[in-house]
Enzyme design. Structure first.
Site: not given
Length: 432
Positions: A129, A199, A224-225, A391
């Site tokens: 990312f 991560d 928040y995922k 995705r």
């Protein structure tokens, strides 16, 4: 699954199906983007209202004691620790993923400069990312290190050499859903004399994680995922106890002080991971995050992360197989690994020529139908190696097999009809 009735039968037999009742999902929505932003838990609005109107509104500043706001980072951190294989007192909620990466990577570089100053290399994936790479690039400039990017997991072993200081990886790759073997790669990095930074943005709450079992050094993650903490929710940070007290983290704010309310002019770091807290915690946001974490912990009596992982693998395999069976002739192919151990909780698709540039419009057409995934741009110079991605994330807490079936049916219709060609689906918004 050969028919939609097969999908409905699997849903009826699913022991986790009751967990969906924890969430407030819009009617008619098939939400396959929990890997980007989790769904709103039903408990969150009432809890946030309680924090605002009662704790803040009634008790005002007293709530730091009466509501124990002061220890929110540790309390919620201990709950997340249960999901990632950490012990109580080892993980705290604080700041953002980017800031926490800055803290732990800086600490890892300081350890390296003390223990092995000849090591000056950070290794990561080119497809990691971007914020992780940007933070690493910044720290390399500050500390005189070099960031080396590999193009695939097969190139990692050759990079584990006498120059390596830190191996920095996202356990589940955000683009492809490829899941690294954290334990094996950590052992290999340690054998080469290097440290690891992991991560967990696409791992925590999605796949079983065992930080202590893997003997990892540092880890950070997103709230928040899959943890359903809400947009911009605080992140979390974990440091192995063997490293926690060795160095100050570089953002030595007052809440990481050993005694913040002594108000001394000099900094004295708190023991353990508490020193990785920087400024005053966001009480409202952290309280919302706690509700999200509780939705994942609700699976513990039903088998916990192992049960969620089993369902996740079944959902993602069903989606990948159906997408290939129904849509391959329309140009769709699966990018994510088909080997279960190498797949996170998402499936990424791409489109063959001449539709290789149609991914964004296809996702927008699906969104208009209530099937919400997202799009991630590839590398225009080498789309064969890094294609544009459609995705889809599968959160087993609230996704079932009928939704998998219906999502693929919508994908087939969008492609077969050419619906995605409509002008409204080809106008790019600020967020893709």
């Amino acid at each position: 699954m050969k028919t939609r009735d097969d999908a409905l039968a699997r849903d009826a037999a699913d022991p986790l199906r009751g967990l969906k009742a924890q969430f407030d999902l819009p009617p008619g929505t098939i939400y396959l983007d929990g890997n980007s932003l989790g769904v709103l838990p039903k408990a969150t609005a009432a809890r946030v209202q309680e924090v605002i109107t009662q704790e803040w509104g009634r008790d005002l500043i007293k709530a730091w004691n009466t509501a124990d706001w002061m220890h929110l980072p540790e309390r919620v951190g201990d709950k997340i620790a249960r999901l990632v294989g950490a012990a109580p007192g080892e993980l705290v909620v604080a700041d953002s993923t980017s800031l926490n990466l800055y803290k732990v990577l800086a600490a890892a570089l300081e350890i390296t400069k003390t223990d092995a100053p000849q090591r000056r290399l950070i290794v990561s994936e080119r497809s990691n990312f971007p914020t992780d790479l940007y933070i690493a690039e910044s720290l390399c400039r500050q500390h005189g290190f070099t960031l080396k990017l590999v193009d695939g997991v097969d190139e990692i072993p050759a990079a584990l050499n006498a120059e390596l200081a830190v191996l920095m990886l996202t356990e589940v790759n955000y683009r492809t859903g490829y899941k690294h073997d954290m334990k094996a790669l950590t052992a290999a990095a340690h054998a080469a004399g290097a440290l690891t930074v992991w991560d967990l943005a696409h791992s925590a709450g999605a796949v079983p994680v065992d930080l202590k079992g893997a003997n990892a050094d540092f880890a950070i993650g997103c709230g928040y995922k899959y943890l359903n903490g809400g947009p911009g929710a605080p992140a979390f940070v974990w440091v192995h106890p063997r490293h926690a007290d060795r160095f100050w983290q570089p953002l030595s704010g007052w809440m990481g002080h050993a005694a913040p309310f002594q108000f001394t002019p000099d900094y004295r770091p708190a023991p353990g991971v508490r020193r990785y807290v920087c400024g005053t915690p966001s009480v409202i946001a952290t309280s919302a995050l706690e509700c999200g974490v509780d939705t994942v912990l609700a699976a513990e009596p039903l088998g916990g992360m192992s049960a969620l992982r089993e369902k996740s693998l079944a959902l993602t395999e069903a989606f990948a197989a159906l997408a290939e069976a129904r849509c391959a002739e329309l140009g769709v192919y699966v990018v994510s690994p088909r080997e279960p151990a190498q797949r996170g909780s998402q499936v990424c698709l791409a489109l063959k020529a001449p539709l290789q540039e149609a991914g964004y419009a296809v996702v927008q057409a699906l969104t208009a139908r209530g099937v919400i995934g997202d799009y991630r741009a590839g590398d225009p110079a080498r789309l064969d190696a890094m294609p544009h991605i459609l995705r889809f994330g599968f959160t087993p807490l609230y996704i079932g097999f009928a939704e998998v079936w219906d999502a693929v049916e919508h994908l087939h219709q969008v492609l077969a009809s050419g619906e995605w060609r409509e002008a409204r689906f080809n106008q790019k918004a600020a967020v893709t």
